[in-house]
Scaffold this active site. Structure first.
Site: not given
Ligand SMILES: NC(=O)c1ccc[n+]([C@@H]2O[C@H](COP(=O)([O-])OP(=O)(O)OC[C@H]3O[C@@H](n4cnc5c(N)ncnc54)[C@H](O)[C@@H]3O)[C@@H](O)[C@H]2O)c1
Length: 694
Positions: A103, A123
């Site tokens: 990210e 995730e």
């Protein structure tokens, strides 16, 4: 300081150095933020490169931050600053940039990576929606379909694929820092401008239903019973429909919500439990363990050949020892076929397969175990045979070598008695197929030394298995719970007149990949009978203990391999079909044991299968056969197909509430005293584990 800032000509470098995997914590965020600020204010700098020392680019968030609040500066502030810097920012990646690390890279203006880099958004495997802009930036970079795939699978992709998708711009040489600076210089020379991902056009069209359906079908196996994917879809849709800042807000809210779900708590519980089970109360973890360099396996049957492959796959040379040529040839053929199949299916390349196979050397003499650091016997499950093999091995192997047995039912303590120094004897209970199944029960006998346990755990790690230390009792942990709990109840229900299809479908709905009856037929009904025959020499169990399976074994109805067992099978087809013979058999056995047919509601079926595991698990804890409730959860999620997203049987009981679990259990069986104690104190299994850690 985990981030250093240096200037090389007109390029600034922020270098993260936080061993072992550059996990992102407040210090890393603050260091990067300060680097951005320094790059912004220094007119001599034309570009900023972000890279990492050590084995990988930032691999993800420091998971300890998940259970507390995130210390400042928040991700959003750092990512905003990176994206808004008025000079090009380059992420130069290597290793495994994952989750939060990726990210951060996506908020940089340009991305490059070494050829061996693997990038992913894992995730979902923890039931979490990414919360640092991943769901908003990823579809802007790679499009909706690829973004959905990456977010739903949680699996990494390699650098070449990442470049094809547009996730990275360049593949650089093996030194990420030099490659990153070089790329930044080329960008400056080309007059490249900042290229914030947020400024890329919103992905179109808005996530279509057909894309959702196709993605769900592609990832059906991993997503069975799960809900996190719905948050992924909602957030991806927002990337197309909302202004970027609004999309970020929605993602942040959904991400925070995801952390609160039972599903995410369960998945994180198993994640941490798998790491914790390598620490044994009372054994100093820092004690060094000699690495296993050479191994020997005695017996080249189903298990021995699988164990040899597991060792070879980890790069360990193995002597595979049999008693006669025909048996050895059979074992080596199983291995050769297995590697050939792995290459055919594209799992490994031919050279790797050949190298692994070459590590396995067949032998007809126990002398071949002479140099081994560990020798694992996997001969027939016969007490006298195993004792004689161990007694012969003891004087041959080096005095410090570990001697292990793969027994599933015999007393390790008694087997060890024939070895001169029994403290080096341990059980290594592999599961079939041994080269695939992740669970390894490490059995501690009465004489087993701490150093031997640590060696067993180190071997498990080297084999990339999850090693759980268990006591030397009836069926150890996994089989005891299966035989005395889950499968015993499933059999009793057959005697009560319930169709096997109904039991299986309820347990599959609960989250097991296959119901107990299908598993029994697939594994071979005789396998269980043989294990129980040995176990019952150890401790008896009152009838009707698995009488259905044992009768089927006596009839030669062994499941898939004979075309009939609990179900019926057409030749060459593994689809279970209704079996009228079974109904006759169960009726006769029920009469014999005085069991009346009953109408049993669905929730009772589920409760008896699942809560019997909890009750026996609680007994096992009291008997000291497992160190922690969480260890039991690891055994059941990694070896027996208990749905990981429910956290394992003991965690599941905690989520239902112990009081409630106790009330249900009391309807069916005498509850384990530990359950009563926990309920009376208002405590959970997690509390019980915590009290023992301190
Ligand atoms: N099959 C399973 O699912 C499973 C799972 C866990 C543990 N185990 C245990 O693993 C062990 C082996 O089981 P298996 O299913 O592989 O059995 P198997 O019958 O497939 O293989 C046993 C092998 O041992 C060989 N053998 C017998 N005596 C020997 C000797 N003196 N020296 C060298 N080799 C000898 C036999 O020739 C045979 O090839 C047993 O203790 C069993 O309980 C089996």
């Amino acid at each position: 300081m985990s981030v250093s800032f240096e200037i090389q000509g007109n390029v600034a470098v922020a270098l993260v150095d936080r061993p072992p995997v550059n996990a992102i914590d407040a210090g890393v965020r603050a260091g990067l933020l300060s680097a951005v600020q320094r790059a912004a204010t220094n007119p001599a700098i034309d570009a900023l490169v972000i890279a990492c020392r050590g084995r990988t680019f930032m691999s993800g968030a420091d998971l300890s931050e998940l259970s507390s609040s995130i210390a400042p500066p928040p991700y959003a502030e750092l990512l905003g600053a990176l994206e808004n810097l008025g000079k090009p920012v380059v992420a130069a990646m290597h290793g495994t940039p994952m989750g939060g690390g990726l990210e951060i890279a996506m908020a940089c203006h340009y991305r490059c990576a070494t050829a061996g880099t693997r990038l992913g958004m894992p995730e979902i495997t923890l039931g979490i929606l990414p919360g640092a802009g991943g769901t908003q930036r990823l579809p802007r970079l790679v499009g909706i379909e690829a973004a959905v795939d990456l977010l739903l699978s949680g699996a990494p992709i390699d650098a070449a694929r990442a470049r094809d998708l547009g996730l990275i711009d360049e593949i650089i040489g093996d030194d990420p820092l030099a490659g990153g600076i070089d790329y930044a210089r080329r960008l400056i020379a080309q007059g490249a401008k900042p290229r914030p991902t947020r400024a890329q056009p919103a992905p179109q069209p808005v996530l279509p239903a057909s894309t959702i359906d196709a993605a769900l079908a592609r990832h059906a196996r991993g997503l069975k019973g799960r809900t996190t994917q719905n948050l992924v879809f909602e957030s991806i849709r927002a990337a197309s429909t909302l202004p970027f800042e609004e999309g970020l807000k929605l993602e942040a809210r959904l991400s925070a919500d995801s952390l609160e779900t039972t599903e995410s708590r369960a998945l994180r519980h198993v994640f941490f439990a798998e790491r914790a089970c390598g620490r044994i109360p009372g054994i100093e973890p820092s004690r060094t363990v000699d690495e296993v360099r050479r191994a020997a396996v005695v017996g080249a049957g189903t298990m021995g050949s699988g164990i040899a492959m597991a060792l070879a796959d980890a790069g360990i040379p193995v002597a595979l020892i049999e008693r006669d040529r025909a048996a050895l040839d059979r074992g080596l053929r199983i291995i050769a076929d297995n590697y050939a199949q792995s290459t055919q299916r594209g799992r490994i390349d031919a050279a790797t397969a050949a190298a692994r196979q070459a590590l396995i050397a067949g032998s007809l003499t126990l002398d071949a175990a002479r140099d081994a650091d560990v020798v694992i016997e996997a001969v027939f499950e016969d007490f006298e045979l195993k004792r004689s093999v161990l007694a012969q091995l003891a004087p041959i192997v080096r005095p410090e070598a570990i001697i292990a047995s793969n027994t599933s039912s015999l007393s390790l303590t008694r087997l060890a008695e024939v070895v001169t120094n029994p403290e080096r004897v341990i059980g290594l209970h592999f599961f079939s197929p041994a080269n695939i199944m992740r669970l390894l029960e490490i059995v501690r006998g009465a004489h087993t030394a701490d150093a031997t346990i640590l060696a067993g755990l180190a071997l498990a790690k080297k084999l990339r298995k999850v090693g759980v230390v268990v006591g030397d009792g009836f069926g150890f942990v996994g089989n005891r719970m299966m035989l005395d709990g889950y499968f015993r109840e499933a059999e009793l229900m057959l005697l009560e007149g319930i169709a096997p299809e109904r039991i299986d479908s309820i347990m599959e709905k609960f989250g097991f990949a296959m119901g107990p009856n299908r598993v029994n037929d697939m594994a071979g009904i005789d396998v269980g009978t043989r294990v129980r025959t040995e176990l019952m020499k150890r401790e008896s169990r009152p009838p009707p203990y698995h009488v259905v399976s044992d009768s089927l074994t006596a009839l030669g109805h062994l499941g898939q391999k004979t075309g009939r067992g609990i179900y019926r099978y057409e030749a060459g087809d593994r689809t279970p079909l209704p079996n009228a013979e079974l109904a006759q058999l169960t009726r006769a056995l029920a009469d014999q044991h005085g069991i009346a047919a009953r109408a049993v509601p669905d929730d009772e079926i589920e409760e008896r299968c699942v809560l019997s595991l909890v009750n026996i698990g609680a007994q096992i804890l009291e008997e000291g056969l497992a160190y922690r409730a969480a260890d039991i959860d690891v055994v059941w999620t990694s070896g027996y197909g208990f749905p990981r997203w429910r956290g394992g049987p003991m965690f599941y009981a905690d989520t239902l509430g112990i009081e409630q679990v106790l009330r249900r259990i009391e309807r069916y069986w005498p509850p384990a005293p530990l359950l009563r104690k926990l309920a009376a104190d208002g405590r959970k299994f997690a509390d019980w584990d915590r009290a023992r850690e301190s």
